[in-house]
Motif scaffolding. Structure first.
Motif, short mmCIF file in Angstrom:
data_model
loop_
_atom_site.label_atom_id
_atom_site.label_comp_id
_atom_site.label_asym_id
_atom_site.label_seq_id
_atom_site.Cartn_x
_atom_site.Cartn_y
_atom_site.Cartn_z
N GLU A 140 3.90 3.11 -3.29
CA GLU A 140 3.30 1.37 -2.90
C GLU A 140 4.06 0.58 -2.07
OE1 GLU A 140 0.40 -1.98 -5.53
OE2 GLU A 140 -0.41 -0.43 -4.50
N GLN A 194 -3.87 3.76 7.86
CA GLN A 194 -4.76 4.49 8.13
C GLN A 194 -4.54 3.98 10.21
OE1 GLN A 194 -6.81 7.13 7.34
NE2 GLN A 194 -6.38 6.19 5.33
N ASN A 238 0.89 8.63 5.44
CA ASN A 238 0.98 7.99 2.93
C ASN A 238 2.56 8.03 3.04
OD1 ASN A 238 1.80 10.78 2.45
ND2 ASN A 238 -0.19 11.15 3.61
N ASP A 276 5.58 8.05 -0.95
CA ASP A 276 5.06 8.77 -2.24
C ASP A 276 4.72 7.57 -3.62
OD1 ASP A 276 7.44 8.05 -1.58
OD2 ASP A 276 8.30 9.31 -2.52
N THR A 319 1.26 -1.38 0.21
CA THR A 319 -0.12 -0.08 -0.15
C THR A 319 0.84 1.50 0.56
OG1 THR A 319 -1.85 1.39 1.43
CG2 THR A 319 0.32 0.11 2.98
N ASN A 320 0.09 2.25 -0.35
CA ASN A 320 0.61 3.76 -0.17
C ASN A 320 0.43 4.58 1.12
OD1 ASN A 320 -1.54 4.64 -1.11
ND2 ASN A 320 -0.76 5.96 -3.09
N LYS A 321 -0.73 4.06 1.67
CA LYS A 321 -1.48 4.81 2.22
C LYS A 321 -2.06 3.59 4.48
CE LYS A 321 -4.00 7.85 0.82
NZ LYS A 321 -5.41 8.06 0.49
N LYS A 372 -3.90 18.04 7.26
CA LYS A 372 -2.80 18.80 6.96
C LYS A 372 -1.98 19.21 7.08
CE LYS A 372 -5.75 16.93 2.89
NZ LYS A 372 -5.62 15.75 3.26
N GLU A 403 1.57 17.97 9.15
CA GLU A 403 2.72 16.78 9.09
C GLU A 403 4.34 17.02 9.20
OE1 GLU A 403 4.68 17.96 4.43
OE2 GLU A 403 2.36 17.31 4.55
N GLU A 425 -3.09 9.64 9.43
CA GLU A 425 -2.94 8.34 8.11
C GLU A 425 -1.02 8.64 8.25
OE1 GLU A 425 -5.15 9.50 4.85
OE2 GLU A 425 -3.27 10.06 3.89
#
Length: 259
Positions: free
Chosen positions: A245, A142, A241, A243, A138-140, A166, A168, A239
């Motif tokens: 996968e 939770q 995340n 850049d 994945t690239n994210k 947003k 971070e 989250e």
């Protein structure tokens, strides 16, 4: 000033650690960038008669994050381990308003890789607190409050921990260096050393392991030879995340029990 000196036998030589106060290097973004810096060297033989340390090489930075200080060693199951203060002197944190300033790092098992100190999360600790491990592509991710991540990296990459607003913090790997940046977090840390932190990247192919709590992060990179330890203040972050996968192990972290 040398604060909290620590001398202990590690494998076939001594590990000597000092928490140095007032030792800076403004010309090198990779070294000595805190108001308090923890450095180490190895020693083959102490010369007590002549009061000489006989260090094997110039002191090296032990942790490249903002908030690592006063580490002390102890023995667990015949392994040399370490716990440090996860906080810094002369700093006003946003959590100070709750009369809560600093915490302790997770325990780390120590070993040598030639002249480089390897710091790996202590297995007994990991077995105690890590659970519900999932292998994802994945690239994210939770998350809420805390998370444990482990993955292999063989290229450039960027990771962010973000919230709904947003805000971070970010961790960036280029071919030459690793950068941890908390300048875009929601609340600011009040001190004179609030800059992104950099370390030279030692390995192209490497293991990355990260412990994230509500307001702390411990990053183990370069197969556990480059470490960043910092507080961070992204309120209600939810989250993580990337850049691109990646294949990653994601685990929950429970409260520590006796071990």
């Amino acid at each position: 000033m040398w604060e909290c000196p620590n001398l202990d036998k590690l494998e076939n030589k001594y590990l000597f650690i000092i928490s140095s106060e007032g030792w800076f290097n403004e010309k090198d973004k990779y070294e000595l960038n805190n108001s308090r810096n923890v450095v180490y060297t190895s020693i083959e033989k102490l010369d007590f008669e002549n009061k000489t340390i006989n260090e094997d090489y110039k002191m090296k930075t032990m942790d490249f994050g903002h908030d690592f200080y006063a580490p002390q060693t102890f023995v667990v199951n015949n392994k040399l381990a370490l716990i440090a203060w996860l906080g810094a002197v002369d700093v006003q944190y946003p959590t100070d308003r709750y009369s809560w300033h600093s915490i302790l790092t997770i325990p780390r098992e120590l070993s040598w890789n030639n002249e480089v100190l390897v710091q790996k999360p202590l297995k007994e600790f990991c077995d105690n607190v890590i659970y519900n491990t999932q292998k994802l592509k994945t690239n994210k991710v939770q998350a809420k409050f805390s998370k444990h991540l482990k993955f292999n990296l063989d290229s450039n990459s960027k990771m962010k921990i973000v919230n709904e607003e947003k805000e971070e913090i970010s961790l960036t790997f280029t071919e030459e260096e690793i950068c941890f940046d908390r300048t875009n977090q929601g609340e600011k840390v009040d001190w004179n050393y609030e800059t992104p932190r950099y370390a030279k990247r030692k390995l192209k192919n490497q293991i990355i392991e990260i412990f994230i709590d509500s307001s702390s992060i411990e990053i183990f990179a370069d197969d556990y030879s480059t470490i960043f330890t910092s507080r961070f203040f992204v309120k209600n972050w939810n989250e993580i995340n990337f850049d691109k996968e990646i294949e990653i192990e994601v685990s929950d972290i429970r409260e520590i029990k006796e071990f």
